[in-house]
Write an enzyme that holds these catalytic residues in place. Sequence first.
Site, PDB file in Angstrom:
ATOM      1  N   ARG A   1       0.663  -1.522   0.094  1.00  9.00           N
ATOM      2  CA  ARG A   1       0.298   0.649   0.147  1.00  9.00           C
ATOM      3  C   ARG A   1       0.671   1.353  -0.116  1.00  9.00           C
ATOM      4  NH1 ARG A   1      -2.180  -4.532   2.762  1.00  9.00           N
ATOM      5  NH2 ARG A   1      -4.465  -4.979   1.853  1.00  9.00           N
TER       6      ARG A   1
ATOM      7  N   HIS B   1       3.583 -12.993  -5.739  1.00  7.84           N
ATOM      8  CA  HIS B   1       2.572 -13.224  -4.964  1.00  7.84           C
ATOM      9  C   HIS B   1       1.776 -14.348  -4.985  1.00  7.84           C
ATOM     10  CE1 HIS B   1      -0.688 -12.231  -2.399  1.00  7.84           C
ATOM     11  NE2 HIS B   1      -0.366 -11.089  -2.146  1.00  7.84           N
TER      12      HIS B   1
ATOM     13  N   ASP C   1      -0.564 -10.636   7.947  1.00  3.37           N
ATOM     14  CA  ASP C   1      -0.709  -9.448   6.511  1.00  3.37           C
ATOM     15  C   ASP C   1       0.447  -8.458   7.291  1.00  3.37           C
ATOM     16  OD1 ASP C   1      -1.123  -8.159   4.912  1.00  3.37           O
ATOM     17  OD2 ASP C   1      -3.125  -8.009   4.396  1.00  3.37           O
TER      18      ASP C   1
ATOM     19  N   GLU D   1       6.252 -12.219  -0.189  1.00  5.35           N
ATOM     20  CA  GLU D   1       6.060 -11.370  -0.431  1.00  5.35           C
ATOM     21  C   GLU D   1       7.283 -10.793  -0.488  1.00  5.35           C
ATOM     22  OE1 GLU D   1       2.821  -9.313  -0.786  1.00  5.35           O
ATOM     23  OE2 GLU D   1       1.903 -10.827   0.504  1.00  5.35           O
TER      24      GLU D   1
HETATM   25  C1  G6D Z   1      -1.851  -8.298  -0.251  1.00  6.29           C
HETATM   26  O1  G6D Z   1      -1.189  -7.334   1.843  1.00  6.29           O
HETATM   27  C2  G6D Z   1      -2.457  -7.289   0.769  1.00  6.29           C
HETATM   28  C3  G6D Z   1      -3.202  -8.695   1.990  1.00  6.29           C
HETATM   29  O2  G6D Z   1      -4.067  -7.212   2.112  1.00  6.29           O
HETATM   30  C4  G6D Z   1      -4.392  -8.570   0.382  1.00  6.29           C
HETATM   31  O3  G6D Z   1      -5.707  -8.499   1.017  1.00  6.29           O
HETATM   32  C5  G6D Z   1      -3.856  -9.562  -0.446  1.00  6.29           C
HETATM   33  O4  G6D Z   1      -2.710  -8.641  -0.608  1.00  6.29           O
HETATM   34  C6  G6D Z   1      -4.621  -9.968  -1.086  1.00  6.29           C
HETATM   35  O5  G6D Z   1      -0.277  -9.168   0.207  1.00  6.29           O
END
Ligand code: G6D
Length: 340
Positions: free
Chosen positions: A80, A175, A241, A303
């Site tokens: 983010r 991811h 997370d 990630e």
């Molecule tokens: C990511 O950090 C984010 C999570 O909050 C999200 O929900 C996910 O991607 C889909 O890793």
Amino acid sequence: MKVNTETILLHPKGKIESYTLDNEAGFSVTLLNYGGRLTAINVPDRDGFSENVVLNLENIDGYLADQAYFGALVGPVAGRIRNGKWKAHQLTQNQFPHHIHGGGAGFHQQIWHSVPFVTEEECGIQLSLVLPDGTDGYPGELQLRATYTITKNQELKLEMVGSSNQETLFNPTNHAYFNLSGNGKEKISTHILQIASDQVAELDHEKIPTGRLMDVEGTNFDFQSPKLLARQFFKQPQGYDDAFKLKHKEGQPQLYLADPKSKRKMEITTSEESVVVFTTTNMDENYVVCNQKMSSHLGIAIEPQGLPDAVHHSNFQSILLQPGIPKKHQTIYQFGLIDE
Ligand code: G6D
């Protein structure tokens, strides 16, 4: 070593292909040129039986509709960015009012140009992509190269190189959601996780770093020694997370994940400052993953990347990409068996 190619769909934006990189000794990796998405990593278990250790969706329609970045390359900036703001630039606010995972035209939904290669020791795919100036609000034309390579030795290497003609941002990742039990047979609660990290980024209620790095010692974020995830979820029911700041020691991986039952293990070595670990806690969704309904703790997204929202925190490593100076990110996933 060999690479097999299969055409999946003639999409209006280009041909979607699936490539299987095969070491011809039980280890193979399948990926799409759509989003550079890993759809399978087949790894032998204790009995030499190869199964898929990443979560995959049912078919290409699942990937085209996906909102959770299954197996995908993510960028230009993973994670983010508060209010989608960087200097005078307004990035797409796709998690309003914030920007997440590169925005609406991010790496994960692009059809990449792809070229397979095979040598005696390795085989792989070189993916490339150009994102025009202004895509999702990012300045500069971004030229990208992402190379997936497998070795005889059950390694998967991912190298991503970005270059631009203007100052811009670059903090990509992959991811994939891992589940070493094979084809999602067991929940990841059975897994053991270790991270070479003594600090975790403090997050606010919107999961954005405050800029403070907290010592993990003695907390639920202390994965400095191997921890059984079931026990961690008991102490931390909301799961994880979170962005762990990594310690780099020559020749040592930064993350270790193992499944004692199948005896599969994975070690990750990365050039990056941190790793975001997302445990899919409460991710009960109405789509099918590995032939079952997506449910909490079915996978763990790992990630490797620079710390999230780095543009707003001077104590985080810079994710600036300077014009004409390419930047390289590298992550190696080493698969094997737990030593008895
Ligand atoms: C990511 O950090 C984010 C999570 O909050 C999200 O929900 C996910 O991607 C889909 O890793």
